[in-house]
Design a protein around this motif. Sequence first.
Motif, PDB file in Angstrom:
ATOM      1  N   GLN A 189       0.824  -1.197   0.000  1.00  0.00           N
ATOM      2  CA  GLN A 189       0.000   0.000   0.000  1.00  0.00           C
ATOM      3  C   GLN A 189       0.866   1.258   0.000  1.00  0.00           C
ATOM      4  N   ASN A 190       0.239   2.394  -0.297  1.00  0.00           N
ATOM      5  CA  ASN A 190       0.865   3.692  -0.104  1.00  0.00           C
ATOM      6  C   ASN A 190       0.899   3.963   1.394  1.00  0.00           C
ATOM      7  N   ALA A 191       2.096   4.104   1.956  1.00  0.00           N
ATOM      8  CA  ALA A 191       2.228   4.270   3.404  1.00  0.00           C
ATOM      9  C   ALA A 191       2.148   5.721   3.840  1.00  0.00           C
ATOM     10  N   LEU A 197      10.501   6.832   1.502  1.00  0.00           N
ATOM     11  CA  LEU A 197      10.508   6.964   0.054  1.00  0.00           C
ATOM     12  C   LEU A 197      11.388   5.896  -0.572  1.00  0.00           C
ATOM     13  N   THR A 198      10.803   5.131  -1.466  1.00  0.00           N
ATOM     14  CA  THR A 198      11.516   4.117  -2.227  1.00  0.00           C
ATOM     15  C   THR A 198      11.094   4.273  -3.683  1.00  0.00           C
ATOM     16  N   SER A 206       5.810   5.883  -1.399  1.00  0.00           N
ATOM     17  CA  SER A 206       5.985   5.725   0.037  1.00  0.00           C
ATOM     18  C   SER A 206       5.682   4.275   0.413  1.00  0.00           C
ATOM     19  N   THR A 207       6.611   3.645   1.111  1.00  0.00           N
ATOM     20  CA  THR A 207       6.509   2.221   1.435  1.00  0.00           C
ATOM     21  C   THR A 207       6.614   2.009   2.941  1.00  0.00           C
ATOM     22  N   THR A 208       5.831   1.088   3.471  1.00  0.00           N
ATOM     23  CA  THR A 208       5.920   0.783   4.890  1.00  0.00           C
ATOM     24  C   THR A 208       7.251   0.116   5.232  1.00  0.00           C
ATOM     25  N   GLY A 250      17.255  -2.775   3.794  1.00  0.00           N
ATOM     26  CA  GLY A 250      17.471  -3.816   2.783  1.00  0.00           C
ATOM     27  C   GLY A 250      16.243  -4.674   2.570  1.00  0.00           C
ATOM     28  N   ILE A 251      15.538  -4.986   3.659  1.00  0.00           N
ATOM     29  CA  ILE A 251      14.321  -5.801   3.551  1.00  0.00           C
ATOM     30  C   ILE A 251      13.230  -5.025   2.820  1.00  0.00           C
ATOM     31  N   THR A 252      13.078  -3.740   3.128  1.00  0.00           N
ATOM     32  CA  THR A 252      12.059  -2.911   2.478  1.00  0.00           C
ATOM     33  C   THR A 252      12.279  -2.860   0.977  1.00  0.00           C
ATOM     34  N   VAL A 253      13.516  -2.625   0.575  1.00  0.00           N
ATOM     35  CA  VAL A 253      13.842  -2.563  -0.855  1.00  0.00           C
ATOM     36  C   VAL A 253      13.662  -3.931  -1.507  1.00  0.00           C
ATOM     37  N   ALA A 254      14.110  -4.987  -0.831  1.00  0.00           N
ATOM     38  CA  ALA A 254      14.013  -6.341  -1.396  1.00  0.00           C
ATOM     39  C   ALA A 254      12.562  -6.738  -1.650  1.00  0.00           C
ATOM     40  N   LEU A 255      11.657  -6.366  -0.753  1.00  0.00           N
ATOM     41  CA  LEU A 255      10.242  -6.687  -0.951  1.00  0.00           C
ATOM     42  C   LEU A 255       9.676  -5.948  -2.162  1.00  0.00           C
TER      43      LEU A 255
END
Length: 284
Positions: A189-191, A197-198, A206-208, A250-255
């Motif tokens: 979703q839009n967080a 910001l990713t 915007s990412t959670t 790293g986890i946020t970007v990887a997802l």
Amino acid sequence: MLLQTLGWTLAHLPEWFLRGLSAVLGEALFWIFFRRRRLTLSNLDHAFPERSPRWRRNIARAGSRQLIETGLLSLAAPYLSEARIRTMARLAASTDTLARELVARPRPVVLATLHLALWETQTWLKLLSPVPLPEFGIIFRPLENASANAFVQSTRERFGMRLLSRKEGFAEALKILRGRGCVGILMDQNAGNQGVLTTFFDRVCSTTELPGLLAAKFGAEVRTFYPRRTGFWRVEFESDLIAHDGTAEGITVALNRWLEALLRRDEALCASWLWAHDRWRNQD
């Protein structure tokens, strides 16, 4: 009372009728609501500039029909028998293996879930699991109407999943992970202002950070868990292990990268994803 009456009625109508109703209402949703249609096609155009306008329009129309199908199933689900649910849903090999591994080797797991068609069915996991699963909580956004929220929460917790409110459920999520349980979080979703910001499909959004923060804090395994629509009100649950560097960032970007790749390579899942969501509307 209105939700209960409508849900019971939908659960007892023949599927051929519901299939036709989803098609008619889905097409109406696409063609009548101009802003929604424009947003969906704009998102698809930015994500897949190499594809034809006809292809993007077909994906958008299929997604609109599946959104109505998802809504009808969400209303009917509390009135579907366990026997009927077992004929409608099954675990893919990846999810069956994960369930057995969680019993054989308990560990904290953060499951990133998605807005794919029939997403409400993910609360059926404990019913379909071949083995008793550890404690399982899902972080969700409560409804504004207290009565409707209580009804929805009770139906989603029907088979043992625990719904953890975004407002006061984080302490419970930490407790579950500390006890080597599983926590599910919608990550696509839009967080808004609370996110980071990713990029997603090469556009800023915007990412959670929540899946990454929880996984990094507890050294939890990071996996995705999502429904693959295989037919009208038919679904198969899949799960993928996410490789990452162990940091929240790293986890946020990887997802995000995993979801991009999934939607690029799988046209059926691409049509099931919620392209009408304002995913790229972010803060200045």
